[in-house]
Write an enzyme that holds these catalytic residues in place. Structure first.
Site, short mmCIF file in Angstrom:
data_model
loop_
_atom_site.label_atom_id
_atom_site.label_comp_id
_atom_site.label_asym_id
_atom_site.label_seq_id
_atom_site.Cartn_x
_atom_site.Cartn_y
_atom_site.Cartn_z
CB SER A 142 -0.85 -0.01 1.28
OG SER A 142 -1.44 1.25 1.50
CE1 TYR A 155 -4.42 -2.07 5.08
CE2 TYR A 155 -3.18 -0.07 4.64
CZ TYR A 155 -3.93 -1.14 4.19
OH TYR A 155 -4.18 -1.27 2.84
CE LYS A 159 -1.50 -3.58 3.30
NZ LYS A 159 -1.66 -4.74 2.43
P1 NAD Z 1 -11.34 -6.29 0.00
O1 NAD Z 1 -11.93 -6.21 1.37
O2 NAD Z 1 -12.17 -5.98 -1.19
O3 NAD Z 1 -10.71 -7.73 -0.24
C1 NAD Z 1 -9.97 -8.38 0.74
C2 NAD Z 1 -9.87 -9.83 0.37
O4 NAD Z 1 -9.12 -10.50 1.41
C3 NAD Z 1 -11.23 -10.53 0.30
O5 NAD Z 1 -11.19 -11.51 -0.71
C4 NAD Z 1 -11.36 -11.20 1.68
O6 NAD Z 1 -12.20 -12.32 1.69
C5 NAD Z 1 -9.91 -11.59 1.89
N1 NAD Z 1 -9.59 -11.86 3.28
C6 NAD Z 1 -9.75 -11.06 4.35
N2 NAD Z 1 -9.36 -11.70 5.47
C7 NAD Z 1 -8.92 -12.92 5.06
C8 NAD Z 1 -8.40 -14.06 5.73
N3 NAD Z 1 -8.22 -14.08 7.06
N4 NAD Z 1 -8.07 -15.15 5.00
C9 NAD Z 1 -8.26 -15.16 3.67
N5 NAD Z 1 -8.75 -14.11 2.98
C10 NAD Z 1 -9.07 -13.03 3.68
O7 NAD Z 1 -10.05 -5.36 0.08
P2 NAD Z 1 -9.10 -4.72 -1.05
O8 NAD Z 1 -9.24 -3.26 -0.94
O9 NAD Z 1 -9.28 -5.40 -2.36
O10 NAD Z 1 -7.68 -5.08 -0.43
C11 NAD Z 1 -6.80 -6.03 -0.99
C12 NAD Z 1 -5.39 -5.67 -0.59
O11 NAD Z 1 -5.06 -4.39 -1.12
C13 NAD Z 1 -5.18 -5.57 0.92
O12 NAD Z 1 -3.93 -6.12 1.27
C14 NAD Z 1 -5.19 -4.08 1.17
O13 NAD Z 1 -4.46 -3.72 2.30
C15 NAD Z 1 -4.53 -3.58 -0.11
N6 NAD Z 1 -4.79 -2.17 -0.40
C16 NAD Z 1 -6.06 -1.71 -0.59
C17 NAD Z 1 -6.25 -0.37 -0.88
C18 NAD Z 1 -7.61 0.21 -1.12
O14 NAD Z 1 -7.69 1.45 -1.22
N7 NAD Z 1 -8.63 -0.57 -1.26
C19 NAD Z 1 -5.16 0.47 -0.96
C20 NAD Z 1 -3.89 -0.02 -0.75
C21 NAD Z 1 -3.72 -1.37 -0.48
#
Ligand code: NAD
Length: 260
Positions: A142, A155, A159
């Site tokens: 991130s 977080y 990260k």
């Molecule tokens: P999301 O909530 O849409 O998806 C998260 C996924 O992780 C889902 O498939 C969920 O079922 C799975 N998950 C959660 N806990 C779990 C567990 N214990 N075991 C197995 N699967 C699990 O979130 P997202 O925004 O798509 O995030 C995905 C990644 O991207 C994360 O690592 C997040 O930190 C990172 N990220 C997101 C953003 C954003 O703005 N959305 C920004 C930077 C980084």
């Protein structure tokens, strides 16, 4: 249509039943990679979406906070496809609170899911990749792997940790065909971020659109969300031959967030 570049490869994308993980899984499938999906919730919809791209799809419901589940998932990958060529460590959760109010159980869960899970998948995937002398480990970090934000101690710590793990994994394999890099998105409008939009709208008594404008305005100069599709294309680039000497980078796709 140009030739699909990842035919014959297998990609495991953790947390790919939703959001960014599903976007990356679909981008890799578009290039012909067989996909192992993982994550909670309904897996049938995502499985059908990936399968429609003409590749083999499997699903494993490992809880990424549990090392024993991860070991079972990696064994499943080996039994189903022979091994994992492309590992995308993406599963992640968020919790927002000040350090002194942060529930210790949430701290432990975030460190386990957002950081330790990547250690476990990587340690288990590397022997197969090294034997094949080809592999790609892509860590979805991130912009919070590069800079901090108040209220997000666990977080941001996780990260920053995964960016460190990315560098060490890249260095330990630098003379091989196995690369490791991190992707550092800014805001992406997935369920994880919608929860933060909802919280802002409720706290300030404003509309969803107003809350989105505030959220972007605080951090992201482009005033635009990055999309899962754009992040998927970056993952495809990391898997390409052109990226064979891209090693240990933390590449932000953040609308200028970290440039400030
Ligand atoms: P999301 O909530 O849409 O998806 C998260 C996924 O992780 C889902 O498939 C969920 O079922 C799975 N998950 C959660 N806990 C779990 C567990 N214990 N075991 C197995 N699967 C699990 O979130 P997202 O925004 O798509 O995030 C995905 C990644 O991207 C994360 O690592 C997040 O930190 C990172 N990220 C997101 C953003 C954003 O703005 N959305 C920004 C930077 C980084």
């Amino acid at each position: 249509m140009s030739a699909r570049t990842l035919i014959g490869k297998t990609a495991l994308v953790t947390g790919s039943t939703s959001g960014i993980g599903l976007g990356i899984a679909k981008a890799l499938a578009q290039q012909g990679a067989n996909i192992i999906l993982n994550g909670f919730g309904n897996a049938q919809g995502p499985q059908a979406e990936v399968s429609a791209l003409g590749v083999k799809v499997a699903y494993h419901g490992a809880d990424m906070s549990k090392a024993s589940d991860i070991e079972a998932m990696m064994k499943f990958a080996a039994d189903t496809f022979g091994g994992v060529d492309i590992l995308v460590n993406n599963a992640g959760i968020q919790h927002v609170a000040s350090v002194e109010d942060f529930p210790t159980e949430r701290w432990d869960a975030i460190i386990a899911i957002n950081l330790s899970s990547a250690f476990h998948t990587t340690r288990l995937a590397l022997p197969y990749m090294k034997k094949a002398n080809w592999g790609r480990v892509i860590n979805v970090a991130s912009v919070h792997g590069l800079v901090g934000s108040a209220q997000k101690s666990a977080y941001v710590a996780a990260k920053h940790g995964i960016v460190g793990l990315t560098k060490v994994t890249a260095l330990e394999n630098a003379t091989t065909g196995v690369t490791c890099n991190a992707i550092c998105p800014g805001w992406v409008l997935t369920p994880l971020v919608q929860k933060q939009v909802d919280a802002k709208a409720a706290a300030l008594g404003i509309s969803n659109d107003e809350a989105i404008k505030l959220l972007l305005g605080e951090k992201e100069p482009s005033m635009q969300f990055t999309t899962p599709e754009e992040l998927g294309e970056l993952a495809v680039f990391f898997c390409s031959n052109a990226a064979q000497n891209v090693r240990g980078v933390a590449w932000n796709m953040d609308g200028g967030w970290a440039a400030q």
